[in-house]
Design a protein around this motif. Structure first.
Motif, mmCIF file in Angstrom:
data_model
loop_
_atom_site.group_PDB
_atom_site.id
_atom_site.type_symbol
_atom_site.label_atom_id
_atom_site.label_comp_id
_atom_site.label_asym_id
_atom_site.label_seq_id
_atom_site.Cartn_x
_atom_site.Cartn_y
_atom_site.Cartn_z
ATOM 1 N N THR A 153 0.825 -1.208 0.000
ATOM 2 C CA THR A 153 0.000 0.000 0.000
ATOM 3 C C THR A 153 0.859 1.258 0.000
ATOM 4 O O THR A 153 0.578 2.222 -0.719
ATOM 5 C CB THR A 153 -0.921 0.012 1.232
ATOM 6 N N GLU A 154 1.921 1.241 0.785
ATOM 7 C CA GLU A 154 2.781 2.425 0.896
ATOM 8 C C GLU A 154 3.762 2.532 -0.262
ATOM 9 O O GLU A 154 4.204 3.622 -0.607
ATOM 10 C CB GLU A 154 3.568 2.390 2.216
ATOM 11 N N LYS A 159 4.781 3.148 9.952
ATOM 12 C CA LYS A 159 3.392 2.933 10.336
ATOM 13 C C LYS A 159 3.209 1.658 11.160
ATOM 14 O O LYS A 159 2.285 1.556 11.970
ATOM 15 C CB LYS A 159 2.499 2.891 9.091
ATOM 16 N N GLU A 193 -3.215 15.491 -8.332
ATOM 17 C CA GLU A 193 -3.431 15.917 -6.956
ATOM 18 C C GLU A 193 -4.883 15.728 -6.543
ATOM 19 O O GLU A 193 -5.181 15.357 -5.402
ATOM 20 C CB GLU A 193 -3.048 17.390 -6.775
ATOM 21 N N TYR A 228 -5.465 12.132 -5.471
ATOM 22 C CA TYR A 228 -4.941 11.852 -4.137
ATOM 23 C C TYR A 228 -5.815 12.482 -3.055
ATOM 24 O O TYR A 228 -6.072 11.868 -2.013
ATOM 25 C CB TYR A 228 -3.509 12.380 -4.016
ATOM 26 N N ALA A 229 -6.288 13.701 -3.292
ATOM 27 C CA ALA A 229 -7.112 14.383 -2.298
ATOM 28 C C ALA A 229 -8.411 13.638 -2.044
ATOM 29 O O ALA A 229 -8.822 13.437 -0.896
ATOM 30 C CB ALA A 229 -7.402 15.817 -2.758
ATOM 31 N N LEU A 285 -9.160 10.387 -2.773
ATOM 32 C CA LEU A 285 -8.941 9.062 -2.204
ATOM 33 C C LEU A 285 -8.543 9.140 -0.736
ATOM 34 O O LEU A 285 -8.939 8.283 0.071
ATOM 35 C CB LEU A 285 -7.871 8.308 -3.003
ATOM 36 N N ASP A 286 -7.772 10.161 -0.383
ATOM 37 C CA ASP A 286 -7.371 10.313 1.012
ATOM 38 C C ASP A 286 -8.585 10.579 1.893
ATOM 39 O O ASP A 286 -8.717 10.009 2.984
ATOM 40 C CB ASP A 286 -6.364 11.455 1.132
ATOM 41 N N GLN A 287 -9.474 11.436 1.421
ATOM 42 C CA GLN A 287 -10.685 11.737 2.186
ATOM 43 C C GLN A 287 -11.568 10.503 2.319
ATOM 44 O O GLN A 287 -12.065 10.185 3.414
ATOM 45 C CB GLN A 287 -11.458 12.866 1.510
ATOM 46 N N SER A 329 -10.683 7.411 2.103
ATOM 47 C CA SER A 329 -9.987 6.424 2.916
ATOM 48 C C SER A 329 -10.271 6.630 4.399
ATOM 49 O O SER A 329 -10.553 5.676 5.133
ATOM 50 C CB SER A 329 -8.480 6.506 2.647
ATOM 51 N N HIS A 330 -10.220 7.878 4.846
ATOM 52 C CA HIS A 330 -10.450 8.174 6.257
ATOM 53 C C HIS A 330 -11.918 7.995 6.647
ATOM 54 O O HIS A 330 -12.229 7.557 7.758
ATOM 55 C CB HIS A 330 -9.997 9.601 6.577
ATOM 56 N N GLN A 383 -8.123 1.140 2.509
ATOM 57 C CA GLN A 383 -6.745 1.356 2.087
ATOM 58 C C GLN A 383 -6.668 1.175 0.576
ATOM 59 O O GLN A 383 -7.058 0.132 0.041
ATOM 60 C CB GLN A 383 -5.792 0.376 2.777
#
Length: 305
Positions: free
Chosen positions: A14-15, A24, A106, A109-110, A112-114, A116-117, A122
């Motif tokens: 994942t990373e 992590k 960008e 990523y923005a 997917l990050d939102q 994800s949380h 993941q």
């Protein structure tokens, strides 16, 4: 093979980095590296391509990742097998996302990050070519892809929608006579030589620009074929020809970085936007739900603008 090693593998995949994954997981990088090497030895296959500052999954690695994430989810469900509280278990879900290399994403990523949380998901991200992205979505290698519209629009098996505006541009040497014009068309390029991307990387786009030349009464003269954007722009800077690129690749710094000029092309190339796509027949309701969240334009605008 044990569950801990499998969980370590998913984190590294994942990373895309041993260092980030080790941080992590709160273990040392050498320990994590040893776990991964032992896992590859046990499976008798290579799971990662080790690059200078990152790791990239092999084809076998991607296949093993999907199987491993299912095992971890099943084990998590077993932990709460006799738990009557519906909210006690909130398992992590794992999705593979393919995306276009060399593009500025960008916004991807923005979003997917939102997500994800908010949803305990993941995302494992894999850069790929437009052709391979479509193949990967069809085969199940990817759950979702960010690709170019021409590679998805004619596939009845895909559900897709525009995600990011994108159009074709041309890069010229900084002192080229055409560099002073505010914008260009293919008719202006009749006497030029070009640097083209290898056709196996993006055949539809290569065929498109070749056909545009023919429409304007000439055949494009390509002296060089390159593997990536950086190589093409470097050769342009040295005066070896003009290179095509997409506006979504241009971060506003490319002209300064390569000492070139970049101009919009006014010709109608059809819809070249970047899309988000999924398989229509997918039986995972989560993928459909995430797809709808991603195309929520209000959320995208809020996160990025």
């Amino acid at each position: 093979m044990n569950l801990t090693t499998l969980e370590y593998f998913v984190q590294v995949a994942t990373e895309g980095s041993l260092t980030k994954a080790a941080d992590k997981l709160f273990i040392s990088q050498p320990t994590l590296s040893r776990h991964m090497k032992n896992l590859e030895a046990e499976l008798n296959t290579q799971l990662f391509v080790r690059q200078s500052h990152s790791l990239k999954l092999t084809e076998n690695g991607i296949t093993f990742l999907k199987a491993t994430t299912k095992v971890i989810q099943d084990v998590d469900a077993l932990k709460h097998f006799f738990d009557q509280r519906q909210t006690a278990s909130n398992p992590t879900h794992y999705l593979n996302v393919g995306y276009l290399e060399n593009f500025r994403l960008e916004k991807m990523y923005a979003v997917l990050d939102q997500i994800s949380h908010e949803n305990n998901i993941q995302f494992s991200l894999f850069p790929d070519t437009p052709t391979n992205l479509s193949k990967g979505l069809s085969s199940g290698k990817y759950d979702l892809i960010y690709s170019l519209r021409p590679y998805t629009t004619d596939n009845v098996l895909f559900k897709s929608t525009d995600f990011l505006e994108n159009h074709l541009q041309i890069a010229l040497p900084i002192n080229h006579p055409l560099a002073t014009k505010p914008q260009l068309s293919f008719s202006d390029l009749k006497n030029e030589t070009f640097i083209l991307l290898d056709r196996d990387k993006s055949p539809i786009i290569v065929d498109n620009v070749l056909s545009q030349g023919i429409k304007n009464g000439y055949n494009l003269k390509a002296n060089y074929y390159v593997k990536n954007l950086s190589q093409g722009l470097s050769m342009t800077a040295l005066g070896n020809g003009l290179a095509f690129l997409y506006s979504a690749m241009n971060d506003g710094q490319l002209e300064k970085q390569y000492r070139i000029k970049i101009k919009d092309l006014t010709d109608n190339f059809g819809n070249q936007n970047i899309v988000i796509a999924m398989k229509r027949s997918v039986d995972n309701a989560l993928i459909g739900s995430i797809f709808e969240k991603i195309i929520d334009t209000k959320k995208i605008d809020k996160l990025v603008n």
